[in-house]
Write a protein that holds these residues in place. Structure first.
Motif, PDB file in Angstrom:
ATOM      1  N   SER A 365      -0.462  14.283   4.944  1.00 20.51           N
ATOM      2  CA  SER A 365      -0.061  14.787   6.260  1.00 20.51           C
ATOM      3  C   SER A 365      -0.324  13.785   7.369  1.00 20.51           C
ATOM      4  N   ILE A 366      -1.339  12.909   7.190  1.00 20.48           N
ATOM      5  CA  ILE A 366      -1.667  11.956   8.250  1.00 20.48           C
ATOM      6  C   ILE A 366      -1.186  10.536   7.938  1.00 20.48           C
ATOM      7  N   LEU A 367      -0.373  10.375   6.914  1.00 19.42           N
ATOM      8  CA  LEU A 367       0.128   9.037   6.573  1.00 19.42           C
ATOM      9  C   LEU A 367       0.795   8.334   7.760  1.00 19.42           C
ATOM     10  N   PRO A 368       1.714   9.009   8.484  1.00 22.13           N
ATOM     11  CA  PRO A 368       2.404   8.317   9.582  1.00 22.13           C
ATOM     12  C   PRO A 368       1.632   8.403  10.898  1.00 22.13           C
ATOM     13  N   ARG A 369       0.316   8.142  10.861  1.00 19.67           N
ATOM     14  CA  ARG A 369      -0.541   8.297  12.036  1.00 19.67           C
ATOM     15  C   ARG A 369      -0.190   7.314  13.149  1.00 19.67           C
ATOM     16  N   CYS A 370       0.449   6.207  12.813  1.00 19.20           N
ATOM     17  CA  CYS A 370       0.775   5.192  13.815  1.00 19.20           C
ATOM     18  C   CYS A 370       2.270   5.116  14.088  1.00 19.20           C
ATOM     19  N   ILE A 371       2.961   6.235  13.945  1.00 16.79           N
ATOM     20  CA  ILE A 371       4.407   6.276  14.172  1.00 16.79           C
ATOM     21  C   ILE A 371       4.704   7.370  15.186  1.00 16.79           C
ATOM     22  N   THR A 372       5.621   7.100  16.087  1.00 15.36           N
ATOM     23  CA  THR A 372       5.934   8.065  17.131  1.00 15.36           C
ATOM     24  C   THR A 372       6.288   9.424  16.534  1.00 15.36           C
ATOM     25  N   VAL A 373       5.896  10.501  17.208  1.00 11.44           N
ATOM     26  CA  VAL A 373       5.937  11.843  16.635  1.00 11.44           C
ATOM     27  C   VAL A 373       7.309  12.217  16.081  1.00 11.44           C
ATOM     28  N   ILE A 379       9.142  11.740   8.568  1.00 10.85           N
ATOM     29  CA  ILE A 379       8.555  11.086   7.393  1.00 10.85           C
ATOM     30  C   ILE A 379       7.808  12.088   6.515  1.00 10.85           C
ATOM     31  N   VAL A 380       6.970  12.948   7.125  1.00 10.31           N
ATOM     32  CA  VAL A 380       6.210  13.897   6.297  1.00 10.31           C
ATOM     33  C   VAL A 380       7.114  14.950   5.674  1.00 10.31           C
ATOM     34  N   SER A 381       8.322  15.101   6.222  1.00  7.53           N
ATOM     35  CA  SER A 381       9.254  16.059   5.615  1.00  7.53           C
ATOM     36  C   SER A 381       9.729  15.589   4.244  1.00  7.53           C
ATOM     37  N   PHE A 382       9.525  14.296   3.940  1.00  9.26           N
ATOM     38  CA  PHE A 382       9.865  13.782   2.610  1.00  9.26           C
ATOM     39  C   PHE A 382       8.928  14.343   1.542  1.00  9.26           C
ATOM     40  N   PHE A 383       7.732  14.751   1.971  1.00 10.77           N
ATOM     41  CA  PHE A 383       6.696  15.193   1.028  1.00 10.77           C
ATOM     42  C   PHE A 383       6.579  16.713   1.044  1.00 10.77           C
ATOM     43  N   GLY A 466       9.202   2.659   8.929  1.00 10.81           N
ATOM     44  CA  GLY A 466       8.410   3.596   8.143  1.00 10.81           C
ATOM     45  C   GLY A 466       9.278   4.658   7.483  1.00 10.81           C
ATOM     46  N   SER A 467      10.279   5.138   8.215  1.00 11.63           N
ATOM     47  CA  SER A 467      11.189   6.147   7.659  1.00 11.63           C
ATOM     48  C   SER A 467      11.994   5.586   6.501  1.00 11.63           C
ATOM     49  N   ILE A 468      12.431   4.346   6.643  1.00 11.56           N
ATOM     50  CA  ILE A 468      13.254   3.727   5.602  1.00 11.56           C
ATOM     51  C   ILE A 468      12.465   3.540   4.312  1.00 11.56           C
ATOM     52  N   ILE A 469      11.257   3.006   4.416  1.00 15.41           N
ATOM     53  CA  ILE A 469      10.510   2.754   3.181  1.00 15.41           C
ATOM     54  C   ILE A 469      10.029   4.064   2.547  1.00 15.41           C
ATOM     55  N   CYS A 470       9.747   5.082   3.368  1.00 16.27           N
ATOM     56  CA  CYS A 470       9.318   6.362   2.804  1.00 16.27           C
ATOM     57  C   CYS A 470      10.484   7.139   2.202  1.00 16.27           C
ATOM     58  N   SER A 471      11.694   6.726   2.521  1.00 20.12           N
ATOM     59  CA  SER A 471      12.854   7.381   1.912  1.00 20.12           C
ATOM     60  C   SER A 471      13.093   6.877   0.492  1.00 20.12           C
ATOM     61  N   VAL A 472      12.391   5.816   0.105  1.00 19.34           N
ATOM     62  CA  VAL A 472      12.500   5.274  -1.254  1.00 19.34           C
ATOM     63  C   VAL A 472      11.586   6.083  -2.174  1.00 19.34           C
ATOM     64  N   PRO A 473      12.124   6.731  -3.189  1.00 20.99           N
ATOM     65  CA  PRO A 473      11.301   7.577  -4.079  1.00 20.99           C
ATOM     66  C   PRO A 473      10.096   6.861  -4.664  1.00 20.99           C
ATOM     67  N   ALA A 474      10.260   5.592  -5.046  1.00 17.52           N
ATOM     68  CA  ALA A 474       9.150   4.851  -5.656  1.00 17.52           C
ATOM     69  C   ALA A 474       7.994   4.686  -4.672  1.00 17.52           C
ATOM     70  N   VAL A 475       8.311   4.462  -3.416  1.00 16.37           N
ATOM     71  CA  VAL A 475       7.271   4.323  -2.392  1.00 16.37           C
ATOM     72  C   VAL A 475       6.546   5.651  -2.204  1.00 16.37           C
ATOM     73  N   ARG A 476       7.286   6.746  -2.113  1.00 18.76           N
ATOM     74  CA  ARG A 476       6.668   8.054  -1.962  1.00 18.76           C
ATOM     75  C   ARG A 476       5.758   8.380  -3.132  1.00 18.76           C
ATOM     76  N   GLN A 477       6.225   8.109  -4.318  1.00 16.55           N
ATOM     77  CA  GLN A 477       5.419   8.397  -5.504  1.00 16.55           C
ATOM     78  C   GLN A 477       4.137   7.556  -5.519  1.00 16.55           C
ATOM     79  N   SER A 478       4.242   6.295  -5.087  1.00 15.10           N
ATOM     80  CA  SER A 478       3.047   5.435  -5.066  1.00 15.10           C
ATOM     81  C   SER A 478       2.033   5.925  -4.045  1.00 15.10           C
ATOM     82  N   LEU A 479       2.507   6.404  -2.901  1.00 18.14           N
ATOM     83  CA  LEU A 479       1.599   6.933  -1.873  1.00 18.14           C
ATOM     84  C   LEU A 479       0.923   8.209  -2.368  1.00 18.14           C
ATOM     85  N   ILE A 480       1.686   9.069  -3.009  1.00 18.39           N
ATOM     86  CA  ILE A 480       1.122  10.305  -3.558  1.00 18.39           C
ATOM     87  C   ILE A 480       0.084   9.986  -4.635  1.00 18.39           C
ATOM     88  N   PHE A 481       0.389   8.989  -5.475  1.00 20.45           N
ATOM     89  CA  PHE A 481      -0.540   8.604  -6.543  1.00 20.45           C
ATOM     90  C   PHE A 481      -1.846   8.068  -5.958  1.00 20.45           C
TER      91      PHE A 481
END
Length: 484
Positions: A365-373, A379-383, A466-481
């Motif tokens: 939930s706090i991953l995008p702490r340095c990105i405008t609201v 971004i968090v809607s991807f998760f 940040g939105s672009i890289i988090c839209s990549v499934p592999a990036v999301r999975q790595s962050l979750i892992f």
């Protein structure tokens, strides 16, 4: 249309006033700030009739409604199209890329047409800049409902991650910019002037106060006067939010470092909700539930405000196009710093959350702490299973920390280059982005104007990257892992 409006605003007789007013119009429709300057000059020099003034105001209001309506309609259309196509990428971000691309093409083929479109949409962009913090507030207003189940120990861990991550992100962004600057050695050039929204008038404040009192009374005597409690409470909850923002915007700069307008309007809405919950007997929780229903068929005040978030993202295209020469000239410094800082921010947050034992769902939930609201929520809607209200709160907390300590920290770190200071400031005050600059950049506008454009550019680009890289499934999975 341009000649008609100019003729109505400026007397036909020659002279300095006519020449000045004529030169202020640079497109098919004069921009809002130019009209305001013309009105101020005429009111002290020429007897302007009430009919002329009323006609000009009506024409300006129609211009705003049409330009803003187009942006909102485009956002809604894209959102529906993406949902129908099951596309997870933020539709508003795609719209922003489309608008920017159209401007670039027009500027290459017919520059006058690109300038005309910029002038036409200027009322819409100024409106968005003027009211921007309001669109971020709903998640903060309902925060008491969202953090009820968050343990105090987890709250402390979130604060430690936020503060430590802020300093680390500032250092990464600033030192990267300095390193690339030493390699490319590109000379700085003046940036395009940045438009500023008009201040709030006494009339606006009183008008919203009247709306608040009248609608609060209506809701008290008939809680379902407009069909549902959410719709009936909508006017006074919206008015309380707006009034809190107006009051907060008028506070002294020193006070706003702690009580930023986005905080004051959230508190104002909370107080109004608490007051109504008490006098009506429904309780605070029920009123907050009506504030943000997340139901299109039964919207609350928060739903109305959050409906503008897509237009905020689309509006980034206008500011980026305006500063296109600066972006092109310093592309190496800007894009390298933003790419590294954004990636570092996301992964360092996941790592720190794992190391100190923060619950995985809270870490995500706090991953995008340095990105405008506006983009942090996308971004968090991807998760799945995230707490978007907590996301908004942490982003704002990051902004408050940056607003108070960013300049002193950059001085200590030796970040003296304007580009490094601009990008570094943006990396630590995203949550408080207001108009073209956030709270942390208020000092830049007065003391370091050469750094301000880079800060404004970095706000949008960091969220976009940040939105672009988090839209990549592999990036999301790595962050979750990593988060666990």
């Amino acid at each position: 249309m341009s000649d008609l409006r100019r003729g109505l605003i400026v007397p036909s007789a020659g002279g300095t006033g006519g020449a000045s007013a004529t030169s202020s119009s640079s497109g098919p429709l004069p921009n809002v700030s130019a009209e305001q300057d013309t009105h101020a000059f005429l009111s002290s020099s020429f007897p302007v009739s009430w009919n002329t003034r009323i006609y000009t105001q009506v024409l300006g209001a129609a211009h705003l409604i049409v330009s803003l309506g187009i942006v909102l309609a485009a956002d809604k259309f894209l959102k529906q199209a993406f949902v129908a196509a099951s596309i997870k990428f933020p539709s508003a971000l795609f719209g922003m890329f489309c608008v920017f691309s159209v401007f670039v093409v027009f500027d290459t083929i017919v520059p006058a047409l690109a300038k005309a479109f910029m002038n036409f949409f200027e009322p819409a962009t100024l409106f968005i800049q003027r009211w921007l913090p309001l669109f971020y507030v709903p998640s903060l207003v309902v925060l008491p409902l969202a953090v009820r189940d968050v343990p105090a120990a987890s709250g402390l861990k979130i604060f430690l991650i936020t503060f430590g991550g802020w300093l680390a992100s500032l250092a990464v962004a600033g030192y990267t910019a300095l390193a690339v600057r030493k390699l490319v050695k590109t000379q700085l050039i003046p940036a395009e002037p940045m438009s500023k929204p008009s201040p709030f008038s006494t009339f606006e404040t009183w008008a919203w106060a009247v709306i608040f009192v009248a609608s609060f009374g209506l809701a008290y005597f008939n809680p379902t006067a407009l069909g549902t409690t959410a719709r009936t409470c909508l006017p006074f909850l919206l008015a309380s939010t707006v009034l809190g923002y107006m009051v907060g915007s008028g506070l002294p700069p020193g006070v706003k470092k702690v009580l930023h307008p986005i905080i004051s309007c959230a508190l104002s809405a909370e107080l109004a909700a608490a007051a109504y919950g008490y006098v009506s007997g429904s309780g605070l929780d029920a009123v907050l539930g009506d504030y943000l229903t997340k139901a299109p068929s039964n919207p609350g005040a928060g739903d109305v405000l959050m409906g503008f978030l897509g237009s905020v993202i689309i509006s980034f295209a206008f500011s980026m196009f305006k500063q296109r020469k600066l972006v092109k000239r310093h592309a190496a410094e800007i894009f390298t710093s933003i790419a590294l800082a954004s990636t570092f921010s996301l992964y360092s947050t996941a790592i720190m959350g794992r190391l100190i034992g923060l619950e995985p769902s809270l870490t995500i939930s706090i991953l995008p702490r340095c990105i405008t609201v506006a983009l942090a929520l996308s971004i968090v809607s991807f998760f799945e299973g995230v707490n978007s209200s907590l996301t908004a709160a942490v982003v704002v907390l990051t902004g408050l920390i940056g607003a108070n300590f960013v300049q002193a920290a950059m001085d200590k770190l030796g970040l003296n280059d304007p580009i490094a200071r601009g990008i570094g400031t943006a990396s630590s005050t995203f949550g408080l982005r207001s108009s073209a600059h956030g709270l942390g950049t208020a000092a830049l506008s007065a003391k370091e104007p050469e750094a301000l454009p880079f800060c404004a550019i970095a706000y949008g680009l960091t969220g976009i990257f940040g939105s672009i890289i988090c839209s990549v499934p592999a990036v999301r999975q790595s962050l979750i892992f990593i988060a666990g």
